[in-house]
Design a protein around this motif. Sequence first.
Motif, PDB file in Angstrom:
ATOM      1  N   VAL A  19       0.823  -1.269   0.106  1.00  0.00           N
ATOM      2  CA  VAL A  19      -0.177   0.077   0.063  1.00  0.00           C
ATOM      3  C   VAL A  19       0.819   1.230   0.040  1.00  0.00           C
ATOM      4  N   THR A  20       2.081   1.219   0.562  1.00  0.00           N
ATOM      5  CA  THR A  20       2.936   2.428   0.730  1.00  0.00           C
ATOM      6  C   THR A  20       3.389   2.657  -0.750  1.00  0.00           C
ATOM      7  N   TRP A  21       3.621   1.526  -1.353  1.00  0.00           N
ATOM      8  CA  TRP A  21       4.353   1.431  -2.698  1.00  0.00           C
ATOM      9  C   TRP A  21       3.224   2.135  -3.608  1.00  0.00           C
ATOM     10  N   PHE A  22       1.898   1.705  -3.429  1.00  0.00           N
ATOM     11  CA  PHE A  22       0.828   2.181  -4.197  1.00  0.00           C
ATOM     12  C   PHE A  22       0.568   3.580  -4.060  1.00  0.00           C
ATOM     13  N   HIS A  23       0.705   4.131  -2.804  1.00  0.00           N
ATOM     14  CA  HIS A  23       0.579   5.540  -2.503  1.00  0.00           C
ATOM     15  C   HIS A  23       1.677   6.456  -3.209  1.00  0.00           C
ATOM     16  N   VAL A  24       2.755   5.887  -3.303  1.00  0.00           N
ATOM     17  CA  VAL A  24       4.086   6.444  -4.082  1.00  0.00           C
ATOM     18  C   VAL A  24       3.672   6.586  -5.604  1.00  0.00           C
ATOM     19  N   GLN A  25       3.129   5.479  -6.106  1.00  0.00           N
ATOM     20  CA  GLN A  25       2.686   5.435  -7.463  1.00  0.00           C
ATOM     21  C   GLN A  25       1.658   6.582  -7.727  1.00  0.00           C
ATOM     22  N   VAL A  26       0.569   6.410  -6.783  1.00  0.00           N
ATOM     23  CA  VAL A  26      -0.394   7.745  -7.045  1.00  0.00           C
ATOM     24  C   VAL A  26       0.336   9.307  -6.903  1.00  0.00           C
ATOM     25  N   SER A  27       1.312   9.427  -6.170  1.00  0.00           N
ATOM     26  CA  SER A  27       1.902  10.384  -6.129  1.00  0.00           C
ATOM     27  C   SER A  27       2.433  11.081  -7.497  1.00  0.00           C
ATOM     28  N   VAL A  28       3.237   9.873  -7.912  1.00  0.00           N
ATOM     29  CA  VAL A  28       3.898  10.165  -9.512  1.00  0.00           C
ATOM     30  C   VAL A  28       2.672  10.343 -10.350  1.00  0.00           C
ATOM     31  N   MET A  29       1.651   9.907 -10.586  1.00  0.00           N
ATOM     32  CA  MET A  29       0.468  10.029 -11.552  1.00  0.00           C
ATOM     33  C   MET A  29       0.020  11.485 -11.030  1.00  0.00           C
ATOM     34  N   LEU A  30      -0.137  11.815  -9.778  1.00  0.00           N
ATOM     35  CA  LEU A  30      -0.803  13.186  -9.518  1.00  0.00           C
ATOM     36  C   LEU A  30       0.512  14.165 -10.018  1.00  0.00           C
ATOM     37  N   ASN A  31       1.823  13.934 -10.036  1.00  0.00           N
ATOM     38  CA  ASN A  31       2.772  14.981 -10.394  1.00  0.00           C
ATOM     39  C   ASN A  31       2.479  15.281 -11.895  1.00  0.00           C
ATOM     40  N   ASN A  32       2.560  13.955 -12.602  1.00  0.00           N
ATOM     41  CA  ASN A  32       2.266  14.129 -14.175  1.00  0.00           C
ATOM     42  C   ASN A  32       0.860  14.966 -14.523  1.00  0.00           C
ATOM     43  N   TRP A  33       0.040  14.572 -13.658  1.00  0.00           N
ATOM     44  CA  TRP A  33      -1.330  15.374 -13.806  1.00  0.00           C
ATOM     45  C   TRP A  33      -1.197  16.851 -13.836  1.00  0.00           C
ATOM     46  N   TYR A  34      -0.589  17.163 -12.659  1.00  0.00           N
ATOM     47  CA  TYR A  34      -0.433  18.738 -12.459  1.00  0.00           C
ATOM     48  C   TYR A  34       0.269  19.479 -13.356  1.00  0.00           C
ATOM     49  N   GLY A  35       1.363  18.690 -13.918  1.00  0.00           N
ATOM     50  CA  GLY A  35       2.192  19.388 -15.085  1.00  0.00           C
ATOM     51  C   GLY A  35       0.986  19.466 -16.428  1.00  0.00           C
ATOM     52  N   SER A  36       0.222  18.808 -16.699  1.00  0.00           N
ATOM     53  CA  SER A  36      -0.678  18.756 -17.701  1.00  0.00           C
ATOM     54  C   SER A  36      -1.512  19.914 -17.537  1.00  0.00           C
ATOM     55  N   PHE A  37      -2.000  19.723 -16.057  1.00  0.00           N
ATOM     56  CA  PHE A  37      -3.338  20.764 -15.833  1.00  0.00           C
ATOM     57  C   PHE A  37      -2.761  22.292 -15.894  1.00  0.00           C
ATOM     58  N   TYR A  38      -1.609  22.487 -15.260  1.00  0.00           N
ATOM     59  CA  TYR A  38      -1.166  23.848 -15.095  1.00  0.00           C
ATOM     60  C   TYR A  38      -0.608  24.447 -16.632  1.00  0.00           C
ATOM     61  N   ASP A  39      -0.258  23.468 -17.282  1.00  0.00           N
ATOM     62  CA  ASP A  39      -0.109  23.894 -18.701  1.00  0.00           C
ATOM     63  C   ASP A  39      -1.055  24.403 -19.338  1.00  0.00           C
ATOM     64  N   LEU A  40      -2.274  23.705 -19.146  1.00  0.00           N
ATOM     65  CA  LEU A  40      -3.713  23.881 -19.375  1.00  0.00           C
ATOM     66  C   LEU A  40      -4.122  25.407 -19.254  1.00  0.00           C
ATOM     67  N   ILE A  41      -3.929  25.767 -17.775  1.00  0.00           N
ATOM     68  CA  ILE A  41      -4.151  27.003 -17.157  1.00  0.00           C
ATOM     69  C   ILE A  41      -3.488  28.109 -17.970  1.00  0.00           C
ATOM     70  N   GLN A  42      -2.246  27.778 -18.030  1.00  0.00           N
ATOM     71  CA  GLN A  42      -1.273  28.790 -18.855  1.00  0.00           C
ATOM     72  C   GLN A  42      -1.748  29.224 -20.184  1.00  0.00           C
ATOM     73  N   LYS A  43      -2.029  27.994 -20.936  1.00  0.00           N
ATOM     74  CA  LYS A  43      -2.810  28.379 -22.140  1.00  0.00           C
ATOM     75  C   LYS A  43      -3.972  29.174 -22.127  1.00  0.00           C
ATOM     76  N   ALA A  44      -4.873  29.060 -21.276  1.00  0.00           N
ATOM     77  CA  ALA A  44      -5.989  29.594 -20.899  1.00  0.00           C
ATOM     78  C   ALA A  44      -5.882  30.985 -20.662  1.00  0.00           C
ATOM     79  N   LEU A  45      -4.873  31.544 -19.732  1.00  0.00           N
ATOM     80  CA  LEU A  45      -4.705  32.620 -19.193  1.00  0.00           C
ATOM     81  C   LEU A  45      -3.857  33.499 -20.401  1.00  0.00           C
ATOM     82  N   SER A  46      -2.798  32.837 -21.071  1.00  0.00           N
ATOM     83  CA  SER A  46      -2.116  33.646 -22.033  1.00  0.00           C
ATOM     84  C   SER A  46      -2.961  33.871 -23.231  1.00  0.00           C
ATOM     85  N   ASP A  47      -3.758  33.101 -23.652  1.00  0.00           N
ATOM     86  CA  ASP A  47      -4.768  33.144 -25.065  1.00  0.00           C
ATOM     87  C   ASP A  47      -6.033  32.802 -24.656  1.00  0.00           C
TER      88      ASP A  47
END
Length: 424
Positions: free
Chosen positions: A113-141
Amino acid sequence: MFQSFFPNPKLFFLSFALWSISCILAWYFFVQDFGASLSLGSLFGVHFPDALAEGADAAAQAAFQDAQKTAIDIWSYQYMILCYLLFVSFWVTYGGQKWAKWSVLGSALIVFVTWFHVQVSVMLNNWYGSFYDLIQKALSDPGKITLADFYGQMATVTLIVVVSITVSVLNLFFVSHYVFRWRTAMTEYYTANWERVRHIEGASQRIQEDTMRFASILKSLGVNFLNAIMTLIAFLPILWSLSGYVTTLPLIGEIPQALVFVAITWSIIGTILLAVAGIRLPGLEFKNQRVEAAYRKELVYGEDNEDRANPITLSELFLNVRKNYFRLYFNYLYFNVIRYGYLSIGQFIPFIVLGPSIVAGALTFGIMQRVINAFNQVENSFQYLINSWTTIVELLSIYKRLKAFEAVIKEQPLSEEEQRLINK
C-alpha cells in the motif's frame, strides 16, 4: 518486542532488505527487458508496441512512448507481485511462529500500500504538469481553452483520487488491527513472565501502555521510512530528468543535475543541524517517563495504604516531574527554533533555485509545478530523520523501558538506574 510477533526477527528483516534490493537491481538491470516475452498484459489488451519505423514523426514517437510506458508498468506490477509471493510464501511456510500470518502477510500488505501511494503521487505529479500547462494556455490566450476542456482535464484525476481514498481508508482499518495484534503478542509474552518482571518500576504501565505505543509508533516510523525510500526510487529519476530545465544556480552558477544537488545538500544540512540540536532529547524523554511513573505509582499505592502517598513524598516526587519537564521545555525551545526555521526556509528553496530559469522564460507553468513537486518529494524523503525526530525520541524512551523487561526475562544485567529504582 519483535520476537513475540515476527518469526526470527533479525533474519526476517535482514532477508527483507536484501530481497528488496536484489529485486530492484534485477528489475533495472535485466528483468524489465523480458517484459515483451513474459508479460501477461496481452491478456488484457496491453501489448508492447512494435519498433518504430525510421524517421517516424513526433506524434508516432509520442504514441510509441506512451504505449511502451503502459506495457512496462503492467509488467512491473506482475514482477512485484511475484517477488511478494515468493518472499511471503517462504516465511509463512517456514517461519514457524504463532503470529507469522499477521506479521508477514500484514507487513507485506502495508509495504504494498505504501508503494501504491507513491505511484499515486507520481501520477498526480504528471497530471499537475498537464493541468497547469492548460491553465497557462487559458490565461495567455483567452478563448483557446473551453470550459469543457478545463473540467474535462479535472475529471481525469477523479478516478485516481477515489481509488487512493478508498485504499487509504481500508488500509487504516487494517493497520489498526495489525498494531493491536502486535500489542497482543507482546502482552502475551510479557504477562507469561509476570512473576519475573513484576518488580520492575512501572511494570503495569509498561505492559498496558508501552506495548501499544511501541507497536503503533514503530509501525508509523517504518511506513514513513519505506515511503521515503520508495519516493526516492520513484521521484529521483524524475527530478534528474527535470534538472535539464535548470542549469544555473544563484551564487553558484552552472552545475550538472542542479536540482538533485540542491535537494541532497539542503537535506544533509538540516539533518546535521537537528541531530546536534536534539541530541539530549531521548535521554530526557526516557527520564520523564521514569519520574512520571514513580509519581503515579505512589498515588496508586496511596489509594489502598494510608501510610503511602503522604504530602511530603508526593511533593518531592512531583518536584522531580517539574524539574524534568522544565528541562524538556528548554531543550525543545532551541530544537524547535532550528527545526521550524529550517522548514520555513526550505519551502522557498525551490523558488530560489528556479529563479534564473523562471526569469529566462525557460519553463512553462506546468513544468515549474512538476519541478517543485518532484523537488519537494525528494527533499522530504531525504529529510526523514528531520520529520521524524521527535517521534524517534519518544520511541527510544519506550524501547529503553521495554528493554528492561527483556533483560530480566533473558537473565541479563539491568542498567544501574533500573537496578537503583528496583532497590527502592
